[in-house]
Write a protein that holds these residues in place. Sequence first.
Motif, PDB file in Angstrom:
ATOM      1  N   LEU A 186       0.654  -1.121  -0.159  1.00  0.00           N
ATOM      2  CA  LEU A 186       0.008  -0.027  -0.275  1.00  0.00           C
ATOM      3  C   LEU A 186       0.850   1.237   0.151  1.00  0.00           C
ATOM      4  N   TYR A 187       0.759   1.983  -1.187  1.00  0.00           N
ATOM      5  CA  TYR A 187       1.720   2.957  -1.209  1.00  0.00           C
ATOM      6  C   TYR A 187       0.851   4.529  -1.135  1.00  0.00           C
ATOM      7  N   LEU A 188       1.148   5.454  -0.066  1.00  0.00           N
ATOM      8  CA  LEU A 188       0.396   6.349   0.190  1.00  0.00           C
ATOM      9  C   LEU A 188       1.297   7.579  -0.111  1.00  0.00           C
ATOM     10  N   THR A 202       7.045   7.898  -9.481  1.00  0.00           N
ATOM     11  CA  THR A 202       8.705   7.485  -9.727  1.00  0.00           C
ATOM     12  C   THR A 202       9.094   6.160  -8.755  1.00  0.00           C
ATOM     13  N   THR A 203       8.800   6.469  -7.582  1.00  0.00           N
ATOM     14  CA  THR A 203       9.141   5.453  -6.483  1.00  0.00           C
ATOM     15  C   THR A 203       8.315   4.404  -6.895  1.00  0.00           C
ATOM     16  N   PRO A 204       6.743   4.502  -7.022  1.00  0.00           N
ATOM     17  CA  PRO A 204       5.922   3.195  -7.144  1.00  0.00           C
ATOM     18  C   PRO A 204       6.433   2.392  -8.431  1.00  0.00           C
ATOM     19  N   VAL A 239      -2.163   5.399  -3.370  1.00  0.00           N
ATOM     20  CA  VAL A 239      -3.043   6.446  -3.131  1.00  0.00           C
ATOM     21  C   VAL A 239      -2.433   7.727  -3.490  1.00  0.00           C
ATOM     22  N   GLU A 240      -3.330   8.650  -3.838  1.00  0.00           N
ATOM     23  CA  GLU A 240      -2.818  10.060  -4.095  1.00  0.00           C
ATOM     24  C   GLU A 240      -4.014  11.151  -4.417  1.00  0.00           C
ATOM     25  N   PHE A 241      -3.763  12.020  -3.596  1.00  0.00           N
ATOM     26  CA  PHE A 241      -4.992  12.989  -3.717  1.00  0.00           C
ATOM     27  C   PHE A 241      -5.010  14.124  -4.560  1.00  0.00           C
ATOM     28  N   CYS A 254       4.824   5.174   3.308  1.00  0.00           N
ATOM     29  CA  CYS A 254       4.186   6.391   3.220  1.00  0.00           C
ATOM     30  C   CYS A 254       5.025   7.433   2.976  1.00  0.00           C
ATOM     31  N   ASP A 255       4.735   8.387   2.082  1.00  0.00           N
ATOM     32  CA  ASP A 255       5.532   9.517   1.633  1.00  0.00           C
ATOM     33  C   ASP A 255       4.691  10.579   1.325  1.00  0.00           C
ATOM     34  N   VAL A 256       3.755  11.107   2.376  1.00  0.00           N
ATOM     35  CA  VAL A 256       2.975  12.202   2.185  1.00  0.00           C
ATOM     36  C   VAL A 256       3.249  13.722   2.360  1.00  0.00           C
TER      37      VAL A 256
HETATM   38  C1  LIG Z   1       7.162  13.859  -1.847  1.00  0.00           C
HETATM   39  S1  LIG Z   1       5.685  13.546  -2.875  1.00  0.00           S
HETATM   40  C2  LIG Z   1       5.620  11.869  -2.845  1.00  0.00           C
HETATM   41  C3  LIG Z   1       6.737  11.245  -3.816  1.00  0.00           C
HETATM   42  C4  LIG Z   1       6.830   9.875  -4.219  1.00  0.00           C
HETATM   43  N1  LIG Z   1       6.637   9.269  -2.969  1.00  0.00           N
HETATM   44  C5  LIG Z   1       7.872   9.259  -5.120  1.00  0.00           C
HETATM   45  O1  LIG Z   1       8.946   9.086  -4.419  1.00  0.00           O
HETATM   46  O2  LIG Z   1       7.693   9.283  -6.278  1.00  0.00           O
HETATM   47  C6  LIG Z   1       4.203  13.624  -1.536  1.00  0.00           C
HETATM   48  C7  LIG Z   1       3.075  13.149  -2.306  1.00  0.00           C
HETATM   49  O3  LIG Z   1       1.965  12.903  -1.166  1.00  0.00           O
HETATM   50  C8  LIG Z   1       0.793  13.539  -1.724  1.00  0.00           C
HETATM   51  N2  LIG Z   1      -0.085  13.660  -0.422  1.00  0.00           N
HETATM   52  C9  LIG Z   1       0.113  14.403   0.394  1.00  0.00           C
HETATM   53  N3  LIG Z   1      -0.822  14.263   1.437  1.00  0.00           N
HETATM   54  C10 LIG Z   1      -1.838  13.362   0.943  1.00  0.00           C
HETATM   55  C11 LIG Z   1      -3.043  12.771   1.226  1.00  0.00           C
HETATM   56  N4  LIG Z   1      -3.506  13.281   2.371  1.00  0.00           N
HETATM   57  N5  LIG Z   1      -3.358  11.739   0.701  1.00  0.00           N
HETATM   58  C12 LIG Z   1      -2.889  11.390  -0.599  1.00  0.00           C
HETATM   59  N6  LIG Z   1      -1.995  11.944  -1.110  1.00  0.00           N
HETATM   60  C13 LIG Z   1      -1.267  12.822  -0.443  1.00  0.00           C
HETATM   61  C14 LIG Z   1       1.050  14.727  -2.383  1.00  0.00           C
HETATM   62  O4  LIG Z   1       0.035  15.213  -3.429  1.00  0.00           O
HETATM   63  C15 LIG Z   1       2.361  14.671  -2.991  1.00  0.00           C
HETATM   64  O5  LIG Z   1       2.042  14.009  -4.503  1.00  0.00           O
END
Ligand SMILES: C[S@@+](CC[C@H](N)C(=O)[O-])C[C@H]1O[C@@H](n2cnc3c(N)ncnc32)[C@H](O)[C@@H]1O
Length: 415
Positions: free
Chosen positions: A260-262, A268-270, A286-288, A333-335
């Motif tokens: 599960l990728y948040l 990129t990482t996914p 998951v991406e909003f 998780c990387d939000v």
């Molecule tokens: C730093 S970027 C992620 C980069 C990605 N993990 C990668 O390495 O390719 C953070 C992302 O989290 C998303 N994000 C932030 N809060 C979120 C939430 N509550 N629900 C879904 N996505 C969220 C942002 O829109 C953004 O695209």
Amino acid sequence: MTAAEAVVEEIANNALTATDETVLAVAVVVVVETVLVVAVVVVVETVLVVAVEVVETASEAAAVAVEAAVKEDPNAKETKTAVTAVMAVVVSFVKVAVVVVVVSFVKVAVVVVVVSFVKVAAVAVAVAVVVVVVSFVKVAVVVVVVSFVMAAAVAVVVSFVKVAVIATVTLVVDGGETSKVHIKIRPHPQFKEIYQAMLEGGVQRLATRNLTPGLTVYGERLIHVKNVEYRIWDAFRSKLAGGIIKGIQNVPIEAGSQILYLGAASGTTPSHISDIIGENGHAYCVEFASRSLRDLVNNVAAHRPNISPFLEDARKPEKYAIFIPRKIDTIYCDVAQPEQAKLLADNADALLKPNGWVMLACKSQSIDVTMTPEKVYKQEASILRNRGFNVKEIVDLEPYDKAHAMIIAQRPSST
Ligand SMILES: C[S@@+](CC[C@H](N)C(=O)[O-])C[C@H]1O[C@@H](n2cnc3c(N)ncnc32)[C@H](O)[C@@H]1O
């Protein structure tokens, strides 16, 4: 026109073709001419001196004869005086004539020699100048031509070498198995389906085996070794790659994993996780942000059947949990949000299997800019502990990501 003048004129007319031999010929003619003039002067002078001597001798003989005549005939005394006077006049006249002739002759000779010498000297200088100029031009032409030929040859050789190098690199990048450029690939010593690539010049990069050969996601380089295509994994674009290079000991993502990728962003990482887990694994992303999700769908999920995108808020796992058919092995998780540890734990409560893992890419400045990054990391780790996780490690991601850390934890089955 004298012979010297003739030669001089010829040289003047043919100055451009004059050679050292021509100048030498002129010098010889001048010397010969001068010698001849001097010889003539000497001969004429000698003849005249001899003539004077003869006249004087004759005069003296006449005087003796007159003396004798006078002795025999005292009346001849007057005749003697007259003859002596005439002889004196003749001798004086001849002497003066000789002097005048000799001086004139010498003057003419000197003038002839000097004029010839000046002419020849002038021509010699002119010829020398012409020869120097012609030689200079010849040398300049030769230098230019040789330089041009050498430059052309060097350019050809350099181009040839460049083409050969590019062809060799291309051979490797595009599928060649052997190469003089040593691109090597080997499995990561700790983590399956993650590779270490050794590129030109000994540069090392992480890589994953491309699940969609020929396609890139974010402009990453593709390399081919033994007919397998790998994607270079940029640690400055992916915190997971940065964490692996920084030495994290747990990467609970492997072939067949359910992830599960948040905060998937544009993928990129996914996409690298998709490579690692392969066709038997699955990544629920998951991406909003709709723009990011659109790129994720078009560039990544459309080509990778092991990715399912969700346009959802990661703070509300109940919205997408019903679409995920099985329990998750690992939540990544990387939000970059203030409450990311809580958000992660909430998703774990909903979807993580017993003994499942979580990986939290923690951006300290998104949580509290007044605290030091280390304090923020500890605070987030303690939140996870309070939610039943065993925090395994906290790894600083600098220099790949400033003020970021990767927190890795596992939730025991008893929770
Ligand atoms: C730093 S970027 C992620 C980069 C990605 N993990 C990668 O390495 O390719 C953070 C992302 O989290 C998303 N994000 C932030 N809060 C979120 C939430 N509550 N629900 C879904 N996505 C969220 C942002 O829109 C953004 O695209």
